[in-house]
Design an enzyme around this catalytic site. Sequence first.
Site, PDB file in Angstrom:
ATOM      1  N   ALA A   1       0.727  -1.204  -0.037  1.00 57.47           N
ATOM      2  CA  ALA A   1       0.050  -0.065  -0.231  1.00 57.47           C
ATOM      3  C   ALA A   1       0.811   1.213   0.099  1.00 57.47           C
ATOM      4  O   ALA A   1       1.829   1.366   1.003  1.00 57.47           O
ATOM      5  CB  ALA A   1      -0.909  -0.118   1.449  1.00 57.47           C
TER       6      ALA A   1
ATOM      7  N   SER B   1       2.474  -2.208   4.074  1.00 56.32           N
ATOM      8  CA  SER B   1       2.623  -0.826   3.951  1.00 56.32           C
ATOM      9  C   SER B   1       3.987  -0.410   3.301  1.00 56.32           C
ATOM     10  O   SER B   1       4.699  -0.998   3.730  1.00 56.32           O
ATOM     11  CB  SER B   1       2.438   0.045   5.205  1.00 56.32           C
ATOM     12  OG  SER B   1       3.810  -0.063   6.091  1.00 56.32           O
ATOM     13  N   ASP B   2       3.795   0.617   2.561  1.00 60.08           N
ATOM     14  CA  ASP B   2       5.249   1.360   2.241  1.00 60.08           C
ATOM     15  C   ASP B   2       5.740   1.524   3.704  1.00 60.08           C
ATOM     16  O   ASP B   2       5.419   1.731   4.662  1.00 60.08           O
ATOM     17  CB  ASP B   2       5.092   2.439   1.300  1.00 60.08           C
ATOM     18  CG  ASP B   2       6.244   2.838   0.297  1.00 60.08           C
ATOM     19  OD1 ASP B   2       7.166   2.353   0.921  1.00 60.08           O
ATOM     20  OD2 ASP B   2       5.961   3.524  -0.674  1.00 60.08           O
ATOM     21  N   TRP B   3       7.229   1.986   3.288  1.00 57.68           N
ATOM     22  CA  TRP B   3       7.830   1.983   4.723  1.00 57.68           C
ATOM     23  C   TRP B   3       7.549   3.554   5.595  1.00 57.68           C
ATOM     24  O   TRP B   3       7.446   4.556   4.723  1.00 57.68           O
ATOM     25  CB  TRP B   3       9.297   2.139   4.503  1.00 57.68           C
ATOM     26  CG  TRP B   3      10.025   0.688   4.459  1.00 57.68           C
ATOM     27  CD1 TRP B   3      11.123   0.441   5.043  1.00 57.68           C
ATOM     28  CD2 TRP B   3       9.658  -0.451   4.056  1.00 57.68           C
ATOM     29  NE1 TRP B   3      11.492  -0.909   5.161  1.00 57.68           N
ATOM     30  CE2 TRP B   3      10.400  -1.581   4.552  1.00 57.68           C
ATOM     31  CE3 TRP B   3       8.428  -0.970   3.367  1.00 57.68           C
ATOM     32  CZ2 TRP B   3      10.426  -2.972   4.391  1.00 57.68           C
ATOM     33  CZ3 TRP B   3       8.514  -2.357   3.169  1.00 57.68           C
ATOM     34  CH2 TRP B   3       9.126  -3.017   3.633  1.00 57.68           C
TER      35      TRP B   3
ATOM     36  N   ALA C   1       4.443   4.174   6.240  1.00 59.55           N
ATOM     37  CA  ALA C   1       3.335   4.942   5.709  1.00 59.55           C
ATOM     38  C   ALA C   1       2.081   4.721   6.600  1.00 59.55           C
ATOM     39  O   ALA C   1       0.985   5.453   6.450  1.00 59.55           O
ATOM     40  CB  ALA C   1       2.917   4.097   4.350  1.00 59.55           C
TER      41      ALA C   1
END
Length: 810
Positions: free
Chosen positions: A190, A222-224, A226
């Site tokens: 995401a 998640s993206d880091w 996020a």
Amino acid sequence: MDDGTLDRLIGRLSLGQKVRLLTGATTWRTAGEPGIGLREMVTSDGPAGVRGEAWDERRTSVLLPSASALGAMWDEELVERLGGLLATEAARKGVDVVLAPTLNLHRSPLGGRHFECFSEDPELTGRTGAALIRGIQALGVAATAKHYVGNDSETDRLTVDVRASERALREVYLAPFEAAVEAGVWLVMAGYNAVGGTTMTASPLLAEPLKGEWGFDGVAVSDWAAVRTTEETGRAALDLAMPGPDSPWGASLVRAVKDGLVAEEAVDGKVRRLLRLAGRVGALEPRRPRRVPATASRDTRALLRRAVSAGSVLLRNSDVLPLDIAGLSTVAVVGVHAASPRVQGGGSAGVFSSDVVTPLAGVRARLRGRARVVYEPGPAPGFPPAPLDTDRCTDPESGAPGVLLRVLDAAGRQLHAEHRLSGRQLEPDLPPGAHTVEIRAVLHPRQPGEWTFGVGGFGRMTLTVDDRMLLDGEFPGDTDDPAVVHVNPPLHTARTVLTGRRPVHVVARRELVPGRGRATVVAAAPPEPDPATAVRDAVRAAREADAAIVVVGTTEHSETEGYDRAGLSLGGHQDELVRAVAAANPRTVVVVNSGGPVELPWHREAGAVLLTWFPGQEAGAGLADVLFGLAEPGGRLPTTWAASLADAPVTRTRPVDGRLDYAEGLHIGHRAWLRAGGEPAYWFGHGLGYTTWEYASVEAPAHVAAGEPFTVRVTVRNTGTRAGREVVQVYLARPDSAVERPVRWFAGYAALRAEAGRTVCAEVVVGRRALRHWSETDHGWVTEAGTYRLMVGRSLGDTRWEGRVTVSGP
């Protein structure tokens, strides 16, 4: 691993243990749980290579061509092999999860991360991404489809709220992710952005269509950094918050469950998916070995060399290419990029490659003993100075090539010191009490004059050269973007005159600031040559040569994660250089070294124009194969190229009041060009080879049933004098549709090879998706009955046959 087994494992965990598994243990590792036989899983950035857990220039990686080059291959078999190479690299580095492919689209030519995305078209992107996923996961390494969804530009990417219609999302932006799920991808990431007012880590799109309608049974990660809230994201269909160990999902999520704000069943569902992933990659007992074959270095290099030619797109050729070695006595190679090419884009996907073959080295190797090669760099391209490296610097203590990295406490006492190979240190070790990062080096200048020095980072920084203070100031950060803070911190520069070639001592210091990372960069660049003189020297070399090869391109500062581009110009004096050399020698080949579209105002003046993208570590070897005819340029444009930015129909990347409206709807890329009635420099699908083709006949069904695929058989003849590869493309149109549609849309392709004079048949399968559209009224897919135009050709702008196909009702 069946759900019953997973449920038994989950039943052995307390709430605290379950929640702990849902946040990373470190930046790159998931948490383990020995009590159930679960080890930590290691993730790593991709897609051009597998870096591993550390930004350490001493730990090198195999470097593939950029994703835009893979998109240009139109060759799923080769992309799948490259996916296997990524998996082999992952196994070598102990990595379980590769954070690739990126399935966002080339919506605007100004997108700063074009190089990491495959194409402007959802069908081509989906097919290419699925091939890479199959290649990675066939060897027991997980692939990650990212960034779900609407993360198609970089400006304000942490906060931008993308507004797209339900139909545009379904038909354009979600379509490549649907293809990834059909290919069996094990993770979906995401993005940072919001869609329709909800951040993607809490978006209902994670539940529907991803996990519900599509049946995705893997991990939504998640993206880091996020994940910014607890309850909202905890209730959503997100499964794993990265990185760790700190995140909003720690003790706060445990409290939210106990307070009844997040159902424990939701936590169990997330853990179940994480354990399923662990079983797939062999992180759960009993261990299973990975099915990774041993690969010889020469085989890897051969594959990467082939990949360069396969992705290279020959835009124009006035009978200049391939160059006949027998007719060459002197070849002029021109341009800074010939000796210092861009082989990868900037940002989190970067890796350290130990063996880059430059275009200049590739040409010299091919012509050694056959022809003389004269090199002229031309004018400086105008980008900031490069980090110190082993070619120019030595460690002031050991004298070894490279730099000395030190970490100091608040009193200036040394806590840690080590020899390093680069002045770009993104993750220096920080012992307790660390206050300042220092990089020292002895620079050995090869020419006197006014040098430019720089230091990058945040907070208070100083830079001295032989004890002369060049920079001393506070440089606060104005962004929280992790790509900027941790990977590409801004560089601050100053100039000083160096007399003679006497070595000078360079010292850069950066005081650490909470929340501003630890990345520290020290850079230097020699005096820039006078542009007019540099162009004259290049022209003289070209005039005295039998052929000239000019290499131009973008810089790490114009195409990188974290920033969108301000324009499409190559910048510096590169256009002037190309025009002058092309005027001096009609046998001028211009090699374009960029990750995405650039303006080519001189493209009709050059004898040949070859696009190599960011070609990876075998850049020069693969380029030489193409230039001298050992290989044919196999690529086709995955993105329509404008003659100028002003002509491009969709360009906006900057949000207004936090919102970025995809007002163009379905019409991006070639679809937008067709609707606007414009004529680009080069259409989607364009690419020349070294032979010619005749489209002899086409067989297509006159009637098809709604929801069923159909096959178009195209007979082509190689009418040239050498073997070649052709990419047969099929497009559809529905002028009398009851709903809005693109003027024409891409429906499928098939590639074939044939010897000179041979006739072969290509079978293009047009999938069921090609004829359907999303109904916002019914919230479902509909196939409109009636007659469709069917077009076959070499590109969208070069169709060779047109027919009709009638679709019966459902």
